[in-house]
Design an enzyme around this catalytic site. Structure first.
Site, PDB file in Angstrom:
ATOM      1  NE  ARG A 196      -2.102   6.984  -3.830  1.00  0.00           N
ATOM      2  CZ  ARG A 196      -2.725   7.751  -2.947  1.00  0.00           C
ATOM      3  NH1 ARG A 196      -3.207   8.923  -3.312  1.00  0.00           N
ATOM      4  NH2 ARG A 196      -2.871   7.355  -1.703  1.00  0.00           N
ATOM      5  CB  SER A 224      -2.807   3.741   0.648  1.00  0.00           C
ATOM      6  OG  SER A 224      -2.823   4.371  -0.599  1.00  0.00           O
ATOM      7  CG  LEU A 255      -2.051  -0.997   1.253  1.00  0.00           C
ATOM      8  CD1 LEU A 255      -2.786  -0.930   2.592  1.00  0.00           C
ATOM      9  CD2 LEU A 255      -3.025  -0.764   0.113  1.00  0.00           C
ATOM     10  CG  ASP A 256       0.525   4.119  -3.132  1.00  0.00           C
ATOM     11  OD1 ASP A 256       1.302   3.242  -3.526  1.00  0.00           O
ATOM     12  OD2 ASP A 256      -0.287   4.706  -3.873  1.00  0.00           O
ATOM     13  CG  LEU A 257       4.069   7.729   2.839  1.00  0.00           C
ATOM     14  CD1 LEU A 257       4.731   6.995   3.995  1.00  0.00           C
ATOM     15  CD2 LEU A 257       4.965   8.846   2.339  1.00  0.00           C
TER      16      LEU A 257
END
Length: 195
Positions: free
Chosen positions: A184, A95, A91-93
């Protein structure tokens, strides 16, 4: 009992040793499961049974073992006493949400491969007013410019519009693969901003 010793790099992990042992087993039929494994002359434990954990990743943690920018990682926030674990996907930073963790690298890889057909669902808030026409390219699969300037294909996404709240909408997005910042980037291509 056959005792094996391998000269591995100083940063070798238990997993590296086990992989070498398993490779050795595949090539030497006379080796049985009762042999001792050693690293630097010291016996190591047998491979652990496969386990999985559910972890809620908050905003602001990096989903990698080490971060070159010194930011806190998911793994640094885990409780003491856990064995070495790996995340299934990332998961992204910016998210938050559920991450699966496992101690089994082969299982991790199987679950991450698009060929498994495993649907990963994400709850996403976007700025904008999405409708079926706007979301059609994502549902059909699309090609976007990658970060390196090359075309990158995204598989079709399963998307439902859950609700519109003022200038934002909540979507449920299902992916069968997970490329870097895929949601995104795909949303951006159709004029929506994940927020």
């Amino acid at each position: 009992i056959a005792i094996h010793y391998w000269k591995l790099p100083a940063d070798a992990t238990l997993r590296d040793v086990i992989l070498v042992v398993r490779a050795d087993e595949a090539h030497h039929r006379d080796v049985n499961h009762g042999f001792a494994e050693q690293l630097d002359g010291k016996p190591i434990d047998a491979p652990q049974a496969t386990r999985m954990w559910l972890y809620y990743k908050p905003l602001g943690l990096v989903t990698s073992e080490k971060d070159e920018k010194g930011r806190q990682t998911v793994f640094e926030s885990l409780p003491d006493g856990l064995p070495r674990v790996m995340s299934v996907g990332r998961l992204d930073l910016n998210s938050e949400g559920l991450l699966l963790l496992t101690n089994d690298g082969a299982l991790k890889r199987r679950l991450e491969l698009p060929e498994t057909g495993w649907l990963r669902k994400y709850r996403v808030r976007v700025n904008g007013h999405p409708n079926d026409q706007i979301l059609a390219p994502l549902r059909n699969g699309m090609t976007v410019k990658g970060e390196d300037g090359r075309d990158e294909a995204f598989l079709p996404m399963e998307i439902t519009i859950d609700k519109q709240q003022g200038a934002n909408a909540w979507l449920t997005v299902g992916l069968r693969e997970g490329k870097n910042r895929e949601i995104r980037r795909a949303m951006s291509e159709v004029g929506l901003v994940v927020n």
